[in-house]
Design an enzyme around this catalytic site. Sequence first.
Site, mmCIF file in Angstrom:
data_model
loop_
_atom_site.group_PDB
_atom_site.id
_atom_site.type_symbol
_atom_site.label_atom_id
_atom_site.label_comp_id
_atom_site.label_asym_id
_atom_site.label_seq_id
_atom_site.Cartn_x
_atom_site.Cartn_y
_atom_site.Cartn_z
ATOM 1 N N CYS A 271 -8.462 43.783 -54.296
ATOM 2 C CA CYS A 271 -7.485 43.834 -55.394
ATOM 3 C C CYS A 271 -6.097 44.259 -54.937
ATOM 4 O O CYS A 271 -5.126 44.097 -55.679
ATOM 5 C CB CYS A 271 -7.993 44.757 -56.498
ATOM 6 S SG CYS A 271 -9.531 44.165 -57.192
ATOM 7 N N ASN B 28 -9.973 40.571 -64.718
ATOM 8 C CA ASN B 28 -9.600 41.017 -63.374
ATOM 9 C C ASN B 28 -9.693 39.818 -62.427
ATOM 10 O O ASN B 28 -10.786 39.374 -62.090
ATOM 11 C CB ASN B 28 -10.553 42.136 -62.947
ATOM 12 C CG ASN B 28 -10.201 42.711 -61.580
ATOM 13 O OD1 ASN B 28 -9.382 42.154 -60.857
ATOM 14 N ND2 ASN B 28 -10.834 43.813 -61.232
ATOM 15 N N HIS C 290 -2.150 46.415 -61.279
ATOM 16 C CA HIS C 290 -3.371 45.616 -61.158
ATOM 17 C C HIS C 290 -4.142 45.728 -62.475
ATOM 18 O O HIS C 290 -4.186 46.789 -63.095
ATOM 19 C CB HIS C 290 -4.216 46.158 -59.998
ATOM 20 C CG HIS C 290 -5.562 45.528 -59.898
ATOM 21 N ND1 HIS C 290 -5.745 44.167 -59.912
ATOM 22 C CD2 HIS C 290 -6.803 46.071 -59.781
ATOM 23 C CE1 HIS C 290 -7.038 43.906 -59.816
ATOM 24 N NE2 HIS C 290 -7.710 45.037 -59.741
HETATM 25 O O1 UT7 Z 1 -10.452 45.859 -59.455
HETATM 26 C C1 UT7 Z 1 -11.065 46.653 -58.487
HETATM 27 C C2 UT7 Z 1 -11.242 48.045 -58.921
HETATM 28 N N1 UT7 Z 1 -12.148 48.125 -60.042
HETATM 29 C C3 UT7 Z 1 -11.895 48.957 -61.047
HETATM 30 O O2 UT7 Z 1 -10.872 49.596 -61.047
HETATM 31 C C4 UT7 Z 1 -12.935 49.077 -62.128
HETATM 32 C C5 UT7 Z 1 -13.236 50.528 -62.390
HETATM 33 N N2 UT7 Z 1 -14.322 50.756 -63.311
HETATM 34 C C6 UT7 Z 1 -14.266 50.399 -64.608
HETATM 35 O O3 UT7 Z 1 -13.336 49.792 -65.060
HETATM 36 C C7 UT7 Z 1 -15.376 50.870 -65.518
HETATM 37 O O4 UT7 Z 1 -16.161 51.831 -64.845
HETATM 38 C C8 UT7 Z 1 -16.294 49.732 -66.028
HETATM 39 C C9 UT7 Z 1 -15.512 48.857 -66.981
HETATM 40 C C10 UT7 Z 1 -16.793 48.895 -64.863
HETATM 41 C C11 UT7 Z 1 -17.472 50.322 -66.782
HETATM 42 O O5 UT7 Z 1 -17.024 51.145 -67.850
HETATM 43 P P1 UT7 Z 1 -17.571 52.637 -68.017
HETATM 44 O O6 UT7 Z 1 -16.905 53.179 -69.193
HETATM 45 O O7 UT7 Z 1 -17.341 53.355 -66.716
HETATM 46 O O8 UT7 Z 1 -19.077 52.409 -68.326
HETATM 47 P P2 UT7 Z 1 -20.351 52.980 -67.542
HETATM 48 O O9 UT7 Z 1 -20.567 52.203 -66.287
HETATM 49 O O10 UT7 Z 1 -20.267 54.453 -67.436
HETATM 50 O O11 UT7 Z 1 -21.495 52.621 -68.566
HETATM 51 C C12 UT7 Z 1 -21.604 53.273 -69.844
HETATM 52 C C13 UT7 Z 1 -22.718 52.649 -70.639
HETATM 53 C C14 UT7 Z 1 -24.019 52.521 -69.856
HETATM 54 O O12 UT7 Z 1 -25.098 52.701 -70.743
HETATM 55 P P3 UT7 Z 1 -25.864 54.114 -70.823
HETATM 56 O O13 UT7 Z 1 -26.390 54.345 -69.428
HETATM 57 O O14 UT7 Z 1 -24.824 55.107 -71.227
HETATM 58 O O15 UT7 Z 1 -26.923 53.846 -71.827
HETATM 59 C C15 UT7 Z 1 -24.026 51.092 -69.414
HETATM 60 O O16 UT7 Z 1 -25.304 50.574 -69.201
HETATM 61 O O17 UT7 Z 1 -22.339 51.323 -71.009
HETATM 62 C C16 UT7 Z 1 -23.358 50.420 -70.594
HETATM 63 N N3 UT7 Z 1 -22.735 49.167 -70.262
HETATM 64 C C17 UT7 Z 1 -22.542 48.176 -71.153
HETATM 65 N N4 UT7 Z 1 -22.830 48.091 -72.479
HETATM 66 C C18 UT7 Z 1 -22.482 46.959 -73.122
HETATM 67 C C19 UT7 Z 1 -22.240 48.754 -69.061
HETATM 68 N N5 UT7 Z 1 -21.732 47.529 -69.162
HETATM 69 C C20 UT7 Z 1 -21.904 47.145 -70.455
HETATM 70 C C21 UT7 Z 1 -21.572 45.986 -71.170
HETATM 71 N N6 UT7 Z 1 -21.869 45.943 -72.483
HETATM 72 N N7 UT7 Z 1 -20.961 44.928 -70.601
#
Ligand code: UT7
Length: 331
Positions: free
Chosen positions: A116, A286, A256
């Site tokens: 990225c 992204n 980004h």
């Molecule tokens: O470009 C390169 C660099 N990348 C980045 O900068 C990305 C950085 N990370 C992020 O943007 C975020 O961490 C994500 C968007 C990838 C994920 O968001 P989050 O708020 O960190 O969610 P999480 O991974 O902590 O997941 C929270 C909950 C989980 O469920 P439980 O365990 O709390 O029951 C996940 O299973 O959300 C669930 N979850 C979803 N639910 C519905 C994860 N993905 C989804 C989804 N739809 N698509």
Amino acid sequence: MNNIKAAITGIEAYLPEYVLTNDELSRMVDTSDEWIMQRVGIKERRIQKGEGLATSDMGAEAAKRLFAKIGISPDDIELVIVATATPDMFFPSTSCIIADKAGIKNAWAFDVSAACSGFLYSLQTASQFIETGRYKKILLITAEKMSAITNYTDRTTCPLFGDAAVAMLLEPNTEDLGVIDHIFQSDGSGRHHLYLKAGGTFKPSSYETIDNGEHYVHQEGQTVFKAAVSRMADVSVAMMEKHNITPEELAWLVPHQANLRIIEATGRRMGLSKEKVMINIERYGNTTSATIPLCLWEWEKELKKGDKLILSAFGGGFTWGSLYMKWAYNS
Ligand code: UT7
């Protein structure tokens, strides 16, 4: 002191026609428009469809559109640099393939791999060729077919990414406009949190790696989020301090586009009002190295000669950085 700077003097994009919406994704995996909008800020993304089409096809199309838009010949290009994390193949480089497809005959070509941060790293690299005084016309392309390495059965990654390509012309500028400074960093210990597990020399593809889906992007979202949100802001604030740029003076932050929450946090740390932050993540998701150039392309008409911009990215590697530039033209 060297008075030649490298300036972007033209920009054009290629976006695939197919729009993958959150509603369609909700029928593919257990997700919802509400979750994706709240946690990431993406509504839709573009996907390159079609047999035999690759990253180079998008890059070459962006290049041809750029040549037509600014009225230059492919024969004028001396060097082609392509930033991509999704090359057509291991080798040859995607830049060589794009040059061939875009009819560029008088240039040498190479790829830059920085995920990225690929646009920032490649822009700085290209700038240094211009600053020496030896290069007058460099074609810089960021092109990504993220859909080729995205697992559309994994809800934690499949809403995030999209496909796109942007082509830019870089030329010398002696009016103190163009790329002014960069603060770049990398930390390879972050490689375990955002990567393709297999398909490289570390773990060549096999039936087993394919069965395990190891040819798709693996991301530990929260770990990457925490690193991105602090480091992108750290280098952006450091750039403002280094050049005594006040929030009022800065025309735009061009961040980004990985997560709306990361973008907004960076803007807040820099003391910027929301109107000064370019955001189009909602429509394209992204697109890895293409996100920042996509913003510059969309905002081209609003950008004014002399505008102070800070470009900022964080991504796989880990790689991250900020780049300070003064926009070089009115369109
Ligand atoms: O470009 C390169 C660099 N990348 C980045 O900068 C990305 C950085 N990370 C992020 O943007 C975020 O961490 C994500 C968007 C990838 C994920 O968001 P989050 O708020 O960190 O969610 P999480 O991974 O902590 O997941 C929270 C909950 C989980 O469920 P439980 O365990 O709390 O029951 C996940 O299973 O959300 C669930 N979850 C979803 N639910 C519905 C994860 N993905 C989804 C989804 N739809 N698509």
